[in-house]
Design an enzyme around this catalytic site. Sequence first.
Site, short mmCIF file in Angstrom:
data_model
loop_
_atom_site.label_atom_id
_atom_site.label_comp_id
_atom_site.label_asym_id
_atom_site.label_seq_id
_atom_site.Cartn_x
_atom_site.Cartn_y
_atom_site.Cartn_z
N ILE A 27 37.75 53.51 22.02
CA ILE A 27 38.83 52.97 21.19
C ILE A 27 38.32 51.79 20.38
O ILE A 27 37.67 50.88 20.92
CB ILE A 27 40.00 52.55 22.10
CG1 ILE A 27 40.63 53.83 22.69
CG2 ILE A 27 41.05 51.73 21.35
CD1 ILE A 27 41.55 53.59 23.83
N ASN A 153 30.49 43.63 27.00
CA ASN A 153 30.54 42.61 25.95
C ASN A 153 29.36 42.64 24.98
O ASN A 153 29.51 42.34 23.80
CB ASN A 153 30.72 41.22 26.56
CG ASN A 153 29.65 40.87 27.56
OD1 ASN A 153 28.88 41.73 28.00
ND2 ASN A 153 29.59 39.61 27.92
N SER A 229 30.74 41.96 36.80
CA SER A 229 31.52 40.91 37.48
C SER A 229 30.99 40.69 38.90
O SER A 229 30.25 41.51 39.44
CB SER A 229 32.98 41.33 37.53
OG SER A 229 33.08 42.53 38.28
N VAL A 230 31.41 39.60 39.51
CA VAL A 230 30.98 39.29 40.88
C VAL A 230 31.44 40.38 41.87
O VAL A 230 30.63 40.84 42.69
CB VAL A 230 31.45 37.89 41.31
CG1 VAL A 230 31.20 37.65 42.78
CG2 VAL A 230 30.74 36.82 40.47
N GLU A 250 23.24 39.99 37.09
CA GLU A 250 23.72 39.04 36.08
C GLU A 250 25.24 39.11 36.13
O GLU A 250 25.83 40.05 35.58
CB GLU A 250 23.21 39.41 34.68
CG GLU A 250 21.72 39.29 34.50
CD GLU A 250 21.21 37.87 34.58
OE1 GLU A 250 22.04 36.93 34.60
OE2 GLU A 250 19.99 37.70 34.64
P1 NDP Z 1 32.38 45.20 35.80
O1 NDP Z 1 31.78 44.45 36.91
O2 NDP Z 1 33.74 45.74 35.94
O3 NDP Z 1 31.43 46.45 35.45
C1 NDP Z 1 30.08 46.32 35.17
C2 NDP Z 1 29.42 47.68 35.18
O4 NDP Z 1 29.30 48.15 36.53
C3 NDP Z 1 30.19 48.74 34.44
O5 NDP Z 1 29.29 49.61 33.79
C4 NDP Z 1 30.93 49.44 35.58
O6 NDP Z 1 31.33 50.72 35.26
C5 NDP Z 1 29.88 49.44 36.64
N1 NDP Z 1 30.39 49.63 38.00
C6 NDP Z 1 31.64 49.38 38.49
N2 NDP Z 1 31.71 49.64 39.81
C7 NDP Z 1 30.48 50.09 40.18
C8 NDP Z 1 29.91 50.51 41.43
N3 NDP Z 1 30.61 50.54 42.56
N4 NDP Z 1 28.61 50.88 41.44
C9 NDP Z 1 27.88 50.84 40.30
N5 NDP Z 1 28.37 50.45 39.09
C10 NDP Z 1 29.65 50.08 39.04
O7 NDP Z 1 32.24 44.24 34.56
P2 NDP Z 1 32.86 44.39 33.09
O8 NDP Z 1 32.29 45.59 32.42
O9 NDP Z 1 34.32 44.23 33.21
O10 NDP Z 1 32.19 43.11 32.38
C11 NDP Z 1 32.69 41.85 32.52
C12 NDP Z 1 31.95 41.08 33.59
O11 NDP Z 1 30.56 41.06 33.32
C13 NDP Z 1 32.38 39.64 33.64
O12 NDP Z 1 32.63 39.24 34.96
C14 NDP Z 1 31.18 38.88 33.11
O13 NDP Z 1 31.08 37.59 33.59
C15 NDP Z 1 30.05 39.75 33.49
N6 NDP Z 1 28.94 39.53 32.60
C16 NDP Z 1 27.84 38.84 33.06
C17 NDP Z 1 26.79 38.57 32.23
C18 NDP Z 1 25.58 37.86 32.74
O14 NDP Z 1 24.53 38.01 32.14
N7 NDP Z 1 25.64 37.11 33.80
C19 NDP Z 1 26.81 38.98 30.83
C20 NDP Z 1 27.98 39.69 30.45
C21 NDP Z 1 29.01 39.96 31.32
P3 NDP Z 1 32.84 50.92 34.73
O15 NDP Z 1 33.00 49.97 33.60
O16 NDP Z 1 32.89 52.31 34.35
O17 NDP Z 1 33.72 50.56 35.90
#
Ligand code: NDP
Length: 484
Positions: A27, A153, A229-230, A250
């Site tokens: 989207i 992002n 995310s954490v 990260e």
């Molecule tokens: P998520 O943690 O929701 O997802 C990150 C990735 O992990 C996605 O591709 C997700 O797939 C995948 N994922 C989810 N669950 C699992 C699992 N059980 N096993 C393996 N992979 C999995 O983060 P967002 O995409 O919402 O991004 C935002 C977050 O990323 C924020 O918390 C931000 O702080 C962090 N971030 C950190 C950075 C850093 O360098 N420290 C830089 C940029 C962002 P799907 O989306 O399909 O669920």
Amino acid sequence: MKFQPEASHFIDGAYVEDTAGTPIDVIYPATGEVIARLHSATPQIVEQALTSAKRAQKAWAAMTGTERGRILRRAADIMRDRNRELSILETHDTGKPLQETLVADATSGADALEYFGGLGGSLTGEHIPLGGGDFVYTIREALGVCVGIGAWNYPTQIACWKGAPALACGNAMVFKPSETTPLSALKVAEILIEAGAPKGIYNVVQGYGDVGAALVTDPRVAKVSLTGSVPTGRKVYAAAAEGMKHVTMELGGKSPLIVFDDADIENAVSGAILGNFYSSGQVCSNGTRVFVQKGIKEAFLTRLTERLANVKIGDPMDEAVNFGPMVSEAQMNIVLGYVEKGKAEGARLVHGGARLDRAGFYLQPTVFADVTDDMTIAREEIFGPVMSVLDFETEDEVMTRANATEFGLAAGVFTNDLTRAHRVVAGFEAGTCYINTYNLAPVEAPFGGSKMSGVGRENSKLAINHFSEMKTVYVSMNDVEAPY
Ligand code: NDP
């Protein structure tokens, strides 16, 4: 559909489809329109990607580092040549303004490919004399098949920040973008093939968390690098630990940005703007807890709101626009929820706080003042354009409060007192610190977090250690002495 790729996945040098996978609608955040439809990877697709990576990796590792590096540097050149086209795609994938994507995404990816390509030929071990002519030498070896999992992002940048050091060291990578922004990584895979990379060393598979989990738990995978995310980091780290795999995490943050009363207010306001509103606030290292020393609080807020009046929100394809929509409706609603919590818990809304009355997922840049440490908006990562301004009086007090968080990704200080700046930075419990600036992440410098914000570092020479391991070889030049 205007941005429909040839197929959902890129495996073994070609686009691959399996329509049995769950559909993923891509989207455009500026309008809400569907610009591509992809499919999540089925188990067969995951298998194909891992088999191809496993097969390709040995021959890739057997090439010289210089040869591998040459391919990465060629890919960097192609990315730079196509910067505009790639930036337009990134803008449609994420909603970030073209003004930003033209300078921060494919260019940052190209920097990583160029930097790690340049290091390719110098990835060596060392010679350690043991006396009597005996010695040890170490061989820097690739780990094997690495998995990269990205957040939404910075999809191009993340695909390259993980791929470039992995490939430079002789690994193969299977990369899974966030399903919210699946398009850009496919272009990175295409470009690597065009630059001469062997088929299979960089495969992209689409999917939700279950696909990521399938990749992380596969015994053929030696390393997992996640940006997310954490809570996701916790799950992925635990799954990787089960197989004793290497990890780079990260993760998120709730970083402090401290402004002392001797700071240059104009620069401090600029730092706070960059550290809260760039990419509509969807940056992990953002300094979202802005601690301002009491004496300059009102002056700071006045300049901040004056400057925010000049923000240009709108169509991200208009190069004059410098503030775009949130990546998705879901993320916008999460952020709106935090705005409501901020108001309900007694923070003073001094700017923004509302959704824009137009199509797409637009929020106003939002500033809360009089925020206290216990408020939800001061404790949780919002990942949107919401700045919390907190007051403080003394350095000791603000340091304790700045560090009172489980996160430790970044931290910044604005002051003109040289010794205080370094003292404050030494006291920060954070992996990435800034003095009189904020949110830089050049490829030459290590980037990453402490505490719950992560493990390992991306970028810089340090990333090499996270994508390779040392083999130690003992060599005797003498007879072997045994006790009996
Ligand atoms: P998520 O943690 O929701 O997802 C990150 C990735 O992990 C996605 O591709 C997700 O797939 C995948 N994922 C989810 N669950 C699992 C699992 N059980 N096993 C393996 N992979 C999995 O983060 P967002 O995409 O919402 O991004 C935002 C977050 O990323 C924020 O918390 C931000 O702080 C962090 N971030 C950190 C950075 C850093 O360098 N420290 C830089 C940029 C962002 P799907 O989306 O399909 O669920």
